[in-house]
Design a protein around this motif. Structure first.
Motif, PDB file in Angstrom:
ATOM      1  N   ARG A  23       0.939  -1.123  -0.077  1.00 45.26           N
ATOM      2  CA  ARG A  23      -0.039  -0.325   0.243  1.00 45.26           C
ATOM      3  C   ARG A  23       0.945   0.908   0.015  1.00 45.26           C
ATOM      4  N   ARG A  24       0.697   2.494  -0.811  1.00 46.94           N
ATOM      5  CA  ARG A  24       0.737   3.399  -0.779  1.00 46.94           C
ATOM      6  C   ARG A  24       0.803   4.352   0.621  1.00 46.94           C
ATOM      7  N   LYS A  25       2.192   5.388   0.983  1.00 44.99           N
ATOM      8  CA  LYS A  25       2.035   5.958   1.857  1.00 44.99           C
ATOM      9  C   LYS A  25       1.275   7.125   1.726  1.00 44.99           C
ATOM     10  N   VAL A  26       1.450   8.167   2.656  1.00 46.61           N
ATOM     11  CA  VAL A  26       0.882   9.501   2.120  1.00 46.61           C
ATOM     12  C   VAL A  26       1.055  10.489   3.790  1.00 46.61           C
ATOM     13  N   LEU A  27       1.511  11.259   3.084  1.00 48.42           N
ATOM     14  CA  LEU A  27       2.442  12.198   4.327  1.00 48.42           C
ATOM     15  C   LEU A  27       0.703  13.188   5.331  1.00 48.42           C
ATOM     16  N   VAL A  28       0.062  13.407   5.747  1.00 39.01           N
ATOM     17  CA  VAL A  28      -1.148  13.795   6.265  1.00 39.01           C
ATOM     18  C   VAL A  28      -0.658  15.058   7.069  1.00 39.01           C
ATOM     19  N   ARG A  66      15.487  27.198  12.193  1.00 39.58           N
ATOM     20  CA  ARG A  66      16.518  27.965  13.470  1.00 39.58           C
ATOM     21  C   ARG A  66      17.035  27.631  14.233  1.00 39.58           C
ATOM     22  N   SER A  67      15.362  27.730  15.178  1.00 41.48           N
ATOM     23  CA  SER A  67      15.750  26.616  17.033  1.00 41.48           C
ATOM     24  C   SER A  67      16.490  25.945  16.872  1.00 41.48           C
ATOM     25  N   THR A  68      17.013  25.041  15.884  1.00 36.68           N
ATOM     26  CA  THR A  68      17.117  23.447  15.718  1.00 36.68           C
ATOM     27  C   THR A  68      18.261  23.466  14.730  1.00 36.68           C
ATOM     28  N   VAL A  69      18.583  21.765  15.167  1.00 35.37           N
ATOM     29  CA  VAL A  69      19.913  21.879  14.674  1.00 35.37           C
ATOM     30  C   VAL A  69      19.257  20.977  13.242  1.00 35.37           C
ATOM     31  N   HIS A  70      18.201  20.236  13.588  1.00 42.17           N
ATOM     32  CA  HIS A  70      17.408  19.714  11.820  1.00 42.17           C
ATOM     33  C   HIS A  70      17.421  20.620  10.820  1.00 42.17           C
ATOM     34  N   LEU A  71      17.719  19.583   9.962  1.00 39.77           N
ATOM     35  CA  LEU A  71      17.974  20.022   8.464  1.00 39.77           C
ATOM     36  C   LEU A  71      17.099  18.666   7.673  1.00 39.77           C
ATOM     37  N   ILE A  72      16.062  19.033   6.501  1.00 41.86           N
ATOM     38  CA  ILE A  72      15.602  18.194   5.982  1.00 41.86           C
ATOM     39  C   ILE A  72      15.506  18.263   4.674  1.00 41.86           C
ATOM     40  N   SER A  73      16.564  16.533   4.862  1.00 36.45           N
ATOM     41  CA  SER A  73      16.565  17.203   2.891  1.00 36.45           C
ATOM     42  C   SER A  73      15.555  16.023   1.683  1.00 36.45           C
ATOM     43  N   LEU A  74      14.744  16.484   0.784  1.00 33.13           N
ATOM     44  CA  LEU A  74      13.881  15.546   0.165  1.00 33.13           C
ATOM     45  C   LEU A  74      15.235  15.724  -1.405  1.00 33.13           C
ATOM     46  N   PRO A  75      14.147  14.680  -1.725  1.00 33.26           N
ATOM     47  CA  PRO A  75      14.432  14.865  -3.440  1.00 33.26           C
ATOM     48  C   PRO A  75      13.986  15.479  -4.550  1.00 33.26           C
ATOM     49  N   LYS A  76      14.794  16.175  -5.478  1.00 36.42           N
ATOM     50  CA  LYS A  76      13.699  17.332  -6.227  1.00 36.42           C
ATOM     51  C   LYS A  76      12.215  17.149  -6.706  1.00 36.42           C
ATOM     52  N   ASP A  77      12.073  15.392  -7.481  1.00 32.79           N
ATOM     53  CA  ASP A  77      11.638  14.854  -8.031  1.00 32.79           C
ATOM     54  C   ASP A  77      10.340  14.816  -6.572  1.00 32.79           C
ATOM     55  N   PHE A  78       9.340  14.517  -7.387  1.00 31.84           N
ATOM     56  CA  PHE A  78       8.383  15.055  -5.501  1.00 31.84           C
ATOM     57  C   PHE A  78       7.964  13.460  -6.005  1.00 31.84           C
ATOM     58  N   LYS A  80      10.173  10.571  -6.108  1.00 30.97           N
ATOM     59  CA  LYS A  80      11.012  10.044  -5.561  1.00 30.97           C
ATOM     60  C   LYS A  80      10.763  10.405  -4.023  1.00 30.97           C
ATOM     61  N   PHE A  81       9.701  11.224  -3.377  1.00 32.22           N
ATOM     62  CA  PHE A  81       9.565  11.912  -2.456  1.00 32.22           C
ATOM     63  C   PHE A  81       8.734  10.109  -1.400  1.00 32.22           C
ATOM     64  N   LYS A  82       9.503   9.520  -0.347  1.00 36.38           N
ATOM     65  CA  LYS A  82       9.235   7.876  -0.055  1.00 36.38           C
ATOM     66  C   LYS A  82       8.708   7.940   1.428  1.00 36.38           C
ATOM     67  N   SER A  83       8.324   6.801   1.828  1.00 38.75           N
ATOM     68  CA  SER A  83       7.790   6.849   2.949  1.00 38.75           C
ATOM     69  C   SER A  83       8.929   7.120   4.205  1.00 38.75           C
ATOM     70  N   MET A  84      10.434   6.912   3.840  1.00 38.62           N
ATOM     71  CA  MET A  84      11.711   7.580   4.427  1.00 38.62           C
ATOM     72  C   MET A  84      11.786   8.635   5.285  1.00 38.62           C
ATOM     73  N   HIS A  85      11.393   9.524   3.571  1.00 37.57           N
ATOM     74  CA  HIS A  85      10.872  11.400   3.796  1.00 37.57           C
ATOM     75  C   HIS A  85      10.003  11.362   4.351  1.00 37.57           C
ATOM     76  N   MET A  86       9.036  10.962   4.459  1.00 38.13           N
ATOM     77  CA  MET A  86       8.094  11.599   5.171  1.00 38.13           C
ATOM     78  C   MET A  86       8.020  11.298   6.702  1.00 38.13           C
ATOM     79  N   TYR A  87       8.447   9.947   6.850  1.00 36.63           N
ATOM     80  CA  TYR A  87       9.365  10.187   8.602  1.00 36.63           C
ATOM     81  C   TYR A  87       9.694  10.687   8.849  1.00 36.63           C
ATOM     82  N   ASP A  88      10.576  11.205   8.777  1.00 36.67           N
ATOM     83  CA  ASP A  88      12.056  12.079   8.930  1.00 36.67           C
ATOM     84  C   ASP A  88      11.153  13.654   8.778  1.00 36.67           C
ATOM     85  N   ILE A  89      10.413  14.091   8.109  1.00 34.89           N
ATOM     86  CA  ILE A  89       9.248  14.763   8.933  1.00 34.89           C
ATOM     87  C   ILE A  89       8.681  15.130   9.622  1.00 34.89           C
ATOM     88  N   VAL A  90       7.940  13.821  10.013  1.00 41.86           N
ATOM     89  CA  VAL A  90       6.679  13.390  11.274  1.00 41.86           C
ATOM     90  C   VAL A  90       7.972  13.506  12.447  1.00 41.86           C
TER      91      VAL A  90
END
Length: 102
Positions: A23-28, A66-78, A80-90
């Motif tokens: 099943r496909r994952k989606v970010l909500v 700015r208030s954190t050391v976090h960096l979100i890195s995503l592939p340019k092409d949507f 290629k946006f996979k669940s591992m990127h989604m979980y990073d955002i979560v």
């Protein structure tokens, strides 16, 4: 090889980014219950949470808060946006996003 390590019934295995069910994952976005369907939608949500876009790497979309050391890195092409990127955002935006099965 990419994926998620899953421990189930005493067995550890590597599942692909779409999970064993296929099943496909989606970010909500939780507050609006909106499925993120493009980077434009995601960017608006991230900006409202205080994230800023970095333009250092031409191959990636990167956001920093700015208030954190976090960096979100995503592939340019949507596409290629996979669940591992989604979980990073979560993980970096608790109570704002979740990953659901489609």
């Amino acid at each position: 090889m990419s994926g998620v390590w899953v421990f189930k019934n005493g067995v550890v295995r590597l599942e692909d980014c779409q999970g064993s069910s296929g099943r496909r994952k989606v970010l909500v976005h939780i507050p609006s219950n909106e499925v993120i369907t493009s980077y434009a939608v995601l960017e608006r949500k991230l900006y409202s949470l205080g994230w800023e876009r970095y333009y250092d790497d031409l191959d990636l979309l990167q956001y920093h808060k700015r208030s954190t050391v976090h960096l979100i890195s995503l592939p340019k092409d949507f596409n290629k946006f996979k669940s591992m990127h989604m979980y990073d955002i979560v993980v970096k935006n608790r109570n704002e996003f979740e990953v659901r099965d489609m």
